[in-house]
Enzyme design. Structure first.
Site, PDB file in Angstrom:
ATOM      1  N   HIS A 118       0.876  -1.173   0.000  1.00 31.80           N
ATOM      2  CA  HIS A 118       0.000   0.000   0.000  1.00 31.80           C
ATOM      3  C   HIS A 118       0.915   1.225   0.000  1.00 31.80           C
ATOM      4  CE1 HIS A 118      -3.094  -2.798   2.041  1.00 31.80           C
ATOM      5  NE2 HIS A 118      -3.354  -2.718   0.748  1.00 31.80           N
TER       6      HIS A 118
ATOM      7  N   GLU B  50       1.576   3.817   3.033  1.00 31.97           N
ATOM      8  CA  GLU B  50       2.024   3.363   4.350  1.00 31.97           C
ATOM      9  C   GLU B  50       3.531   3.593   4.435  1.00 31.97           C
ATOM     10  OE1 GLU B  50       0.501  -0.604   4.895  1.00 31.97           O
ATOM     11  OE2 GLU B  50      -1.577   0.050   4.675  1.00 31.97           O
TER      12      GLU B  50
ATOM     13  N   HIS C  47       3.466  -3.531   7.003  1.00 35.19           N
ATOM     14  CA  HIS C  47       2.372  -2.589   6.771  1.00 35.19           C
ATOM     15  C   HIS C  47       2.312  -1.588   7.912  1.00 35.19           C
ATOM     16  CE1 HIS C  47       0.039  -4.525   3.396  1.00 35.19           C
ATOM     17  NE2 HIS C  47       0.886  -5.482   3.715  1.00 35.19           N
TER      18      HIS C  47
ATOM     19  N   GLU D 155       1.901  -5.291  11.130  1.00 39.36           N
ATOM     20  CA  GLU D 155       1.401  -3.917  11.206  1.00 39.36           C
ATOM     21  C   GLU D 155       2.258  -3.148  12.208  1.00 39.36           C
ATOM     22  OE1 GLU D 155      -1.016  -2.735   9.353  1.00 39.36           O
ATOM     23  OE2 GLU D 155      -1.985  -4.559   8.575  1.00 39.36           O
TER      24      GLU D 155
END
Length: 330
Positions: free
Chosen positions: A59, A62, A151, A215
């Site tokens: 993404h 990010e 991420h 994450e």
């Protein structure tokens, strides 16, 4: 520093390095394979038999994971990190990274395990390229295979850093894998209960890799949060072949998905504060969302919210309801 250490700059500029293979003074080989893809090989005799894929930027908005991977590549090119494993380092979605957007046409992290064959566009092509790169990297049998897809959750979290363990036939995360995550400053692990089409699901399913979506913590300014700095430090230790300390058996908190909230129409409304944290507790009986006559009400004890995003396309996930697990439940 070797010029190939500026892989992020090259990727954002859409350029190739003049020299595609370079050696550090200590014999580490850096090999540019394709746009945003770098193969790192330790010197002969220093390879401990591990293959690690590190990916970021799937993404493109990010930024913390992209920054972390850039810092690692620069450290490798300077000779500050001496790997004892083979590494495949990937800036996964260069087109989205250049525009600093989540994706251009399709969410790249939903296009693996054959899903890219059903859509057109740059992200579908990139998913196929990434599958080929990873397939070539994991082609040598008898080696330990790991994949950490980095991420950023893009919002504060009650668990500063957490991992998502993709479902695969034959079981979930092993205790040693969870202990390694704990050493990497990962506070929680969400165990998926069905097959998905994410990047880490692909490497787990097709290549048997110890694969997780990680994450990383969000920061309030340009400096990296302490949890991310600790992750970097421990990641380098792992890459350099350091063993976990004896007795380091602590594991992150385990959680499971109870329900998904799917946006069905333009009338969808998420009934939560815009700034709610990931893993914030949800009171029993509270209303979470409404959509064209459908209502989502909390009926799970000790439920938490994860990834609430009202501004998604119709048919996509707007939030997850998750619940804690006991170790015996896994």
């Amino acid at each position: 520093m070797l010029a190939i250490g500026k892989l992020l700059e090259l990727t954002l500029a859409g350029r190739e390095p003049c020299e595609k293979v370079q050696l550090t003074p200590r014999g580490v080989k850096l090999h540019w394979l394709a746009e945003g893809a770098l193969l790192v090989s330790p010197p002969s005799g220093q390879d401990q038999g591990g293959d690690l894929v590190l990916s970021a930027g799937i993404h493109g908005n990010e930024l913390i994971p992209i920054h972390v991977l850039d810092r690692l590549i620069r450290a490798l090119a300077r000779g500050d990190v001496q790997p004892r494993a083979r590494l495949l380092l990937l800036f996964a979605n260069p087109a989205a990274m250049r525009r600093m957007v989540r994706y251009i046409e399709h969410d790249l992290n939903r296009l693996f395990l054959g899903a890219h064959a059903d859509v057109w566009g740059g992200e579908a092509i990139r998913a196929s390229e990434l599958e080929a790169l990873v397939g070539g990297f994991f082609s040598v049998s008898g080696r330990q295979r790991r994949h950490y897809d980095l991420h950023s959750a893009m919002r504060p979290s009650r668990l500063a850093q957490f991992a998502i363990c993709p479902w695969r036939e034959g079981g979930g995360a092993q205790p040693n894998a969870l202990a390694q995550l704990h050493a990497l400053a990962i506070d929680g692990v969400l165990l998926q209960r069905q097959l998905s089409s994410t990047f880490s699901a692909m490497t787990a399913t097709l290549h048997g890799a110890e694969a997780f979506t990680l994450e990383l913590a969000e920061g309030k300014d340009e400096a990296l949060p302490p949890a991310v700095l600790q992750f970097e430090q421990e990641l380098i230790a792992m890459i350099e072949g350091c063993e976990l300390p004896a007795g380091a058996e602590a594991q992150p908190q385990l959680l499971s998905i109870s329900r998904e909230i799917i946006k069905r129409s333009s009338r969808f409304r998420l009934c939560l504060p815009a700034d709610i944290e990931n893993f914030a507790p949800l009171p029993l009986g509270s209303l979470l969302a409404e959509d064209d006559g459908m209502r989502w009400v909390v009926d799970e004890p000790d439920a938490r919210i994860l990834f609430p995003m009202a501004d998604v396309a119709e048919g996509q996930r707007a939030a997850l309801i998750v619940v804690p697990l006991e170790q015996s439940d896994t």
